[in-house]
Design a protein around this motif. Structure first.
Motif, PDB file in Angstrom:
ATOM      1  N   ARG A  72       0.864  -1.188   0.000  1.00  0.00           N
ATOM      2  CA  ARG A  72       0.000   0.000   0.000  1.00  0.00           C
ATOM      3  C   ARG A  72       0.893   1.227   0.000  1.00  0.00           C
ATOM      4  N   ASP A 127     -13.167  -9.335  -0.491  1.00  0.00           N
ATOM      5  CA  ASP A 127     -14.310  -8.686   0.169  1.00  0.00           C
ATOM      6  C   ASP A 127     -15.597  -8.654  -0.659  1.00  0.00           C
ATOM      7  N   MET A 169     -13.743 -11.664   7.547  1.00  0.00           N
ATOM      8  CA  MET A 169     -13.302 -10.401   6.945  1.00  0.00           C
ATOM      9  C   MET A 169     -14.396  -9.803   6.059  1.00  0.00           C
ATOM     10  N   ARG A 171     -14.022  -6.107   5.394  1.00  0.00           N
ATOM     11  CA  ARG A 171     -13.853  -4.664   5.609  1.00  0.00           C
ATOM     12  C   ARG A 171     -15.194  -4.047   5.978  1.00  0.00           C
ATOM     13  N   GLU A 222     -16.186  -8.303  10.277  1.00  0.00           N
ATOM     14  CA  GLU A 222     -15.221  -7.507  11.050  1.00  0.00           C
ATOM     15  C   GLU A 222     -15.653  -6.042  11.099  1.00  0.00           C
ATOM     16  N   HIS A 249      -6.451 -13.507   8.682  1.00  0.00           N
ATOM     17  CA  HIS A 249      -5.805 -13.533   7.362  1.00  0.00           C
ATOM     18  C   HIS A 249      -5.751 -14.897   6.720  1.00  0.00           C
ATOM     19  N   ARG A 252      -7.311 -14.996   3.420  1.00  0.00           N
ATOM     20  CA  ARG A 252      -6.703 -14.387   2.232  1.00  0.00           C
ATOM     21  C   ARG A 252      -5.821 -15.353   1.451  1.00  0.00           C
TER      22      ARG A 252
HETATM   23  O1  F6P Z   1      -9.495  -6.019   1.620  1.00  0.00           O
HETATM   24  C1  F6P Z   1      -9.081  -7.280   2.027  1.00  0.00           C
HETATM   25  C2  F6P Z   1      -8.915  -7.322   3.524  1.00  0.00           C
HETATM   26  O2  F6P Z   1      -8.488  -8.609   3.890  1.00  0.00           O
HETATM   27  C3  F6P Z   1     -10.131  -6.934   4.338  1.00  0.00           C
HETATM   28  O3  F6P Z   1     -11.077  -7.966   4.422  1.00  0.00           O
HETATM   29  C4  F6P Z   1      -9.517  -6.549   5.654  1.00  0.00           C
HETATM   30  O4  F6P Z   1     -10.322  -5.604   6.323  1.00  0.00           O
HETATM   31  C5  F6P Z   1      -8.217  -5.938   5.242  1.00  0.00           C
HETATM   32  O5  F6P Z   1      -7.916  -6.405   3.927  1.00  0.00           O
HETATM   33  C6  F6P Z   1      -7.065  -6.273   6.146  1.00  0.00           C
HETATM   34  O6  F6P Z   1      -5.981  -5.527   5.755  1.00  0.00           O
HETATM   35  P1  F6P Z   1      -4.484  -5.847   6.235  1.00  0.00           P
HETATM   36  O7  F6P Z   1      -4.016  -7.063   5.503  1.00  0.00           O
HETATM   37  O8  F6P Z   1      -3.739  -4.625   5.872  1.00  0.00           O
HETATM   38  O9  F6P Z   1      -4.554  -6.108   7.714  1.00  0.00           O
END
Ligand code: F6P
Length: 323
Positions: A72, A127, A169, A171, A222, A249, A252
């Motif tokens: 990011r 998401d 998750m 967001r 969340e 995570h 993911r």
């Molecule tokens: O956008 C994907 C996501 O996994 C969201 O579900 C979650 O809120 C966010 O990213 C978490 O971000 P990071 O990996 O920066 O903690």
């Protein structure tokens, strides 16, 4: 157009590698050379842009994460950095860019598009929170991970006659909670779209207890509430001993599902076809089962529609309602 590039940005999602592979292979099909930008927009600014050949994308289709990595970089909203990125692309004669990510990444794509780089956005996030598409690459794999994890929690909840409060998750989007809640037959689902009603939640759990159910599952998006606090509240006011679990995570990662692989491939092929025709400034989406495109600006202004039908299904089964 002779050269295009691809980057992944924002939170990684299963299926991103499938899309990267498809950019390279489709690019070659259209006679383009293809570059990979490492670490998203950061790599554009720091000039970490390298040619991609077939061997770089061999055996990645089924791998989780993103081989191009992701980062990011909030400063990318400043024109100074956008111009550096454009310069780094131009010096390699790269005129087209595929950006795989979410809405934040598409803002970066729009900025570059306005500076003359043809950009196409591909929705890649677990998401499912992008209004211009019914589906984002990675969502169904994350959903399966959530579903399988909650199934396991139900096994142990049943053995001990417990309630499980599970945070997934999303967001600010309730789709992962909604779909996984339906898939596991949860007692209650709490999402940004339903809001949190403490009385209703406790009542739903208490009803299960009174029917002698040996387990109760609450799925929560969340950022809605503190699941540990809710678990204590449920334990204090219903018959169930209660535990809270944050899936985190783990959602993911993992090998992309068949659906994510097929759709990532199909959507990417279309993105590259547009670039090969010198068309940019688009976001690719899926409406129903059809691949569609929208202008980036139009796409960013859209508001995601709440699936009333799906919430209706939940409503009939567990008394949730959309706000
Ligand atoms: O956008 C994907 C996501 O996994 C969201 O579900 C979650 O809120 C966010 O990213 C978490 O971000 P990071 O990996 O920066 O903690």
């Amino acid at each position: 157009m002779r050269s295009i590039a691809v980057l992944t940005s924002g939170g990684d999602a299963p299926g991103m590698n499938t899309a990267i592979r498809a950019v390279v292979r489709s690019g070659f099909h259209y006679g383009l050379s293809v570059y990979g930008v490492y670490e998203g927009f950061k790599g554009l600014v720091e000039d970490d842009i390298r040619p991609l050949e077939r061997e770089h994308v061999s055996r990645i289709l089924n791998r989780g994460g993103t081989v191009l990595r992701s980062a990011r970089i909030p400063e990318f909203s400043e024109e100074k950095y956008q111009r550096i990125a454009v310069e780094n692309l131009r010096k390699r004669n790269i005129h087209g860019l595929v950006v795989i990510g979410g809405d934040g990444s598409f803002k970066g794509a729009l900025a570059l598009h306005k500076l003359g780089i043809k950009c196409i956005g591909l929705p890649g996030t677990i998401d499912n929170d992008i209004a211009a598409t019914d589906y984002t690459i990675g969502f169904f794999t994350a959903l399966n991970t959530a579903m399988e994890s909650i199934d396991k929690l139900r096994d142990t909840s049943f053995s001990h006659q417990r309630c499980s409060v599970v945070e997934v998750m999303g967001r600010h989007c309730g789709d992962l909670a909604l779909y996984s809640g339906i898939a596991v037959g949860s007692e209650f689902i709490i999402t940004p779209e339903t809001g949190f009603d403490r009385e209703k939640t406790l009542k739903a759990v208490q009803n299960s207890y009174e029917r002698n159910k040996r387990h109760a599952i609450i799925v929560v998006t969340e950022n809605m509430l503190d699941v540990q606090t809710l678990a204590k509240d449920i334990q204090a006011h219903t018959g169930y001993e209660t535990r809270a679990t944050v899936l985190g995570h783990v959602q993911r990662g993992g090998s992309p599902s068949a659906f994510d692989r097929v759709m990532a491939t199909e959507m990417t092929e279309y993105a590259v076809e547009l670039l090969s025709r010198d068309i940019g400034g688009k976001i690719i989406g899926l409406r129903g089962m059809n691949v569609v495109d929208y202008n980036i600006e139009e796409a960013l202004e859209m508001k995601k529609k709440v699936s009333n039908k799906r919430y209706g299904l939940v409503g009939k089964l567990v008394n949730n309602e959309v706000k």
